[in-house]
Design an enzyme around this catalytic site. Structure first.
Site, PDB file in Angstrom:
ATOM      1  N   HIS A  76      21.704 105.892  78.157  1.00  0.00           N
ATOM      2  CA  HIS A  76      22.799 105.425  79.020  1.00  0.00           C
ATOM      3  C   HIS A  76      24.046 105.161  78.189  1.00  0.00           C
ATOM      4  O   HIS A  76      23.981 104.799  77.013  1.00  0.00           O
ATOM      5  CB  HIS A  76      22.396 104.213  79.864  1.00  0.00           C
ATOM      6  CG  HIS A  76      21.976 102.979  79.107  1.00  0.00           C
ATOM      7  ND1 HIS A  76      22.873 102.102  78.553  1.00  0.00           N
ATOM      8  CD2 HIS A  76      20.737 102.463  78.849  1.00  0.00           C
ATOM      9  CE1 HIS A  76      22.227 101.096  77.991  1.00  0.00           C
ATOM     10  NE2 HIS A  76      20.922 101.294  78.141  1.00  0.00           N
ATOM     11  N   ASP A  78      26.610 102.901  78.687  1.00  0.00           N
ATOM     12  CA  ASP A  78      27.218 101.571  78.576  1.00  0.00           C
ATOM     13  C   ASP A  78      26.420 100.646  77.674  1.00  0.00           C
ATOM     14  O   ASP A  78      25.262 100.905  77.346  1.00  0.00           O
ATOM     15  CB  ASP A  78      27.375 100.943  79.960  1.00  0.00           C
ATOM     16  CG  ASP A  78      26.043 100.773  80.702  1.00  0.00           C
ATOM     17  OD1 ASP A  78      25.151 101.627  80.519  1.00  0.00           O
ATOM     18  OD2 ASP A  78      25.899  99.793  81.448  1.00  0.00           O
ATOM     19  N   ASP A 115      21.427  99.163  71.784  1.00  0.00           N
ATOM     20  CA  ASP A 115      20.893  99.379  73.129  1.00  0.00           C
ATOM     21  C   ASP A 115      22.042  99.894  73.988  1.00  0.00           C
ATOM     22  O   ASP A 115      22.899  99.133  74.394  1.00  0.00           O
ATOM     23  CB  ASP A 115      20.360  98.059  73.673  1.00  0.00           C
ATOM     24  CG  ASP A 115      19.989  98.104  75.143  1.00  0.00           C
ATOM     25  OD1 ASP A 115      19.876  99.199  75.699  1.00  0.00           O
ATOM     26  OD2 ASP A 115      19.850  97.013  75.738  1.00  0.00           O
ATOM     27  N   GLU A 145      24.184 101.628  83.369  1.00  0.00           N
ATOM     28  CA  GLU A 145      22.770 101.246  83.473  1.00  0.00           C
ATOM     29  C   GLU A 145      22.612  99.734  83.420  1.00  0.00           C
ATOM     30  O   GLU A 145      21.828  99.146  84.171  1.00  0.00           O
ATOM     31  CB  GLU A 145      21.976 101.910  82.331  1.00  0.00           C
ATOM     32  CG  GLU A 145      20.470 101.698  82.402  1.00  0.00           C
ATOM     33  CD  GLU A 145      19.951 100.505  81.622  1.00  0.00           C
ATOM     34  OE1 GLU A 145      18.754 100.204  81.725  1.00  0.00           O
ATOM     35  OE2 GLU A 145      20.771  99.836  80.930  1.00  0.00           O
ATOM     36  N   GLU A 146      23.344  99.085  82.532  1.00  0.00           N
ATOM     37  CA  GLU A 146      23.127  97.663  82.283  1.00  0.00           C
ATOM     38  C   GLU A 146      23.557  96.779  83.451  1.00  0.00           C
ATOM     39  O   GLU A 146      23.092  95.652  83.575  1.00  0.00           O
ATOM     40  CB  GLU A 146      23.887  97.237  81.018  1.00  0.00           C
ATOM     41  CG  GLU A 146      23.430  97.921  79.728  1.00  0.00           C
ATOM     42  CD  GLU A 146      22.061  97.457  79.253  1.00  0.00           C
ATOM     43  OE1 GLU A 146      21.389  96.707  79.990  1.00  0.00           O
ATOM     44  OE2 GLU A 146      21.658  97.835  78.149  1.00  0.00           O
ATOM     45  N   ASP A 169      15.465 104.606  75.381  1.00  0.00           N
ATOM     46  CA  ASP A 169      15.945 103.235  75.576  1.00  0.00           C
ATOM     47  C   ASP A 169      14.911 102.177  75.245  1.00  0.00           C
ATOM     48  O   ASP A 169      15.055 101.022  75.637  1.00  0.00           O
ATOM     49  CB  ASP A 169      16.414 103.085  77.035  1.00  0.00           C
ATOM     50  CG  ASP A 169      17.339 101.892  77.244  1.00  0.00           C
ATOM     51  OD1 ASP A 169      17.848 101.353  76.249  1.00  0.00           O
ATOM     52  OD2 ASP A 169      17.549 101.512  78.407  1.00  0.00           O
ATOM     53  N   HIS A 457      21.229  92.363  74.152  1.00  0.00           N
ATOM     54  CA  HIS A 457      21.938  91.564  75.157  1.00  0.00           C
ATOM     55  C   HIS A 457      22.416  90.230  74.593  1.00  0.00           C
ATOM     56  O   HIS A 457      22.748  89.318  75.358  1.00  0.00           O
ATOM     57  CB  HIS A 457      21.089  91.336  76.406  1.00  0.00           C
ATOM     58  CG  HIS A 457      20.723  92.595  77.127  1.00  0.00           C
ATOM     59  ND1 HIS A 457      20.236  92.599  78.424  1.00  0.00           N
ATOM     60  CD2 HIS A 457      20.765  93.898  76.761  1.00  0.00           C
ATOM     61  CE1 HIS A 457      19.994  93.842  78.805  1.00  0.00           C
ATOM     62  NE2 HIS A 457      20.306  94.649  77.795  1.00  0.00           N
TER      63      HIS A 457
END
Length: 486
Positions: A76, A78, A115, A145-146, A169, A457
């Site tokens: 992904h 983002d 990530d 995606e996030e 991922d 994150h």
């Protein structure tokens, strides 16, 4: 970025450095997407985008490999934008300041974006490196995606030509993922009434900060502190005793990140300011003891503040604090079917207040639909008791494990040959896009692999350099080992 460009394997690290230089938080991936379209065209590769912005790049098979099953490498575009409170960084404008620290690559005060930037870089490196042997190849890079898997939701049947999809991922070298949790967002909105701050009150800013934060799926079982919940617990225990009046309460920034900080602006009777400060320090000591193994830097501050806002009415304040304190958080149930894996959880990710309402945003995850339904039912009941409006939205499916998956068995065999070790076959509690891909492409065989990334994150995010090398070895060997079409 010179530090990264000197790492091996190349060109993976150079491409990752280039990705770090282009801001790409969720909903701001367009500059990176446009850069990669231009990059693909420069290399003479076929590239196109779909209606939701996903990027698809195709490369012809290596000579002699034209009859192998076609493969999709997927990542992904983002990244999650999280930064330390003392870091001056605009994720929509500023590059990620990545650097090497021993065996790890980290970022200065922000999330790194490994990530899924490392996975994206690995897929692009396969396209760039003609020494990598492979059959017909597609690279699919999805949007946003996030923040809700919007690119995966928008993926249409008939666009991809691959028989096999390799999702990049995952975040633990030596583990092969063949299933993941589904999820749903839950938003509780409580109407607020306000009134003038009573005379004789002082304004105090109460701050709870210094928590580690982390991934609301992959880290939810670690017992990390949730700033929203910890602040609510203090206010529920002491607001009446101290005569506190809440002016605002805000915490967390993303529903899929465990909140590291929360803030409340309070009006406190002047005679009780000293007692508030004392109780806050006592509470800090309690939390430091409770969370000693996982939260080393937890801090609670009481500082003079200023606000022209009115105070929540006594009834609004009572219902709001009780609702937030009573909202469950963390692991709800461990899986009976997959030992050691969380079945159902939720994260009280974002709390906001304005003049008219308070909002609590949670992300619920579960390996089973009934697990999601159970938590939704609980939050519906709490909202009903509090007189709040509730909404469950953005539901996405889990990825059901397939123990007979041919590509999963091929990855395991390839790993064993390369490293003389047996990888773990896993189901992850985090959400992967594979579950959504199964709707338009139900017959596609899927697997997920990746290097070791810790602290995703959160600003503690880092990627292990050696594991990236092992992951690259596995990925390139796997592409070479893909069998011929039936």
């Amino acid at each position: 970025m010179s530090e990264l460009s000197q790492l091996s394997p190349q060109p993976l690290w150079q491409i990752f450095a280039d990705i770090c230089a282009i801001p790409h938080p969720s909903y701001h991936e367009e500059a990176l997407a446009n850069h990669l379209v231009a990059w693909a065209k420069e290399k003479g590769l076929h590239v196109e985008r779909d209606a939701v912005g996903n990027v698809l790049i195709r490369k012809k098979a290596s000579r002699g490999f034209e009859n192998r099953k076609p493969v999709v490498l997927q990542a992904h575009l983002d990244m999650v934008p999280q930064k330390n409170n003392d870091t001056d960084h605009d994720f929509t404008k500023d590059p990620i300041q990545a650097y090497v620290d021993g065996d790890w690559v980290k970022a200065r005060g922000t999330t790194l974006g490994a990530d899924n930037g490392i996975g994206m870089a690995s897929a692009l490196a396969v396209l760039a490196d003609d020494s990598v042997t492979h059959g017909p190849l597609e690279v699919l890079l999805t949007m946003t995606e996030e923040a809700g898997m919007e690119g995966a939701f928008g993926l249409q049947p008939g666009w991809l030509q691959g028989d096999i999809l390799i999702n990049t991922d995952s975040e633990e070298e030596g583990e092969i993922y063949m299933g993941c949790a589904g999820g749903i967002d839950f938003i509780t909105t409580l109407p607020l009434s306000r009134e003038a701050v009573p005379a004789g009150h002082e304004i105090i800013r109460l701050t709870l900060k210094g928590l580690k934060g982390g991934h609301s799926g992959g880290d939810i079982h670690l017992g990390l502190g949730n700033a929203n919940k910890l602040l609510a617990r203090f206010l529920f225990g002491h607001a009446q005793e101290l005569g506190l009046r809440v002016l605002d309460l805000n915490g967390g920034t993303l529903r899929n990140a465990i909140p590291r900080e929360a803030f409340a602006t309070l009006a406190v009777p002047a005679a009780n300011v000293g007692k508030l400060q004392s109780l806050a320090q006592e509470y800090q000591a309690i939390l430091k003891s409770e969370l000693a193994a996982v939260e080393k830097n937890l801090t609670i501050l009481t500082e003079p503040g200023h606000s022209d806002a009115k105070a929540l009415s006594a009834d609004s304040q009572k219902r709001f604090i009780a609702l937030l304190n009573g909202t469950p958080n963390g692991v709800i149930r461990m899986s009976d079917e997959v030992k050691g894996v969380v079945e159902t959880s939720l994260n009280v990710g974002v709390v906001t207040t304005n003049d008219q309402e308070a909002q609590i945003i949670c992300l619920i995850r579960s390996l089973i639909d009934s697990g999601k339904d159970s938590v939704v039912s609980t939050l519906n009941a709490l909202g009903q008791l509090a007189g709040a409006k509730v909404e469950a939205k953005g539901s996405y499916p889990g990825w059901k494990p397939d123990a007979s998956s041919p590509v999963m068995h091929l990855v395991r065999e390839t790993y064993q040959k390369l490293f003389d070790a047996t990888p773990n076959i896993m189901v992850i509690h985090a959400g992967l896009e594979c579950g959504l891909f199964k709707k338009p492409y139900p017959d596609m065989d899927m697997v997920s692999i990746g290097p070791t990334i810790t602290g995703p994150h959160s600003p503690d995010e880092q990627v292990h350099i050696g594991s990236v090398g092992q992951y690259w070895q596995l990925l390139t060997a796997l592409l070479k080992a893909i069998p011929e079409k039936d």
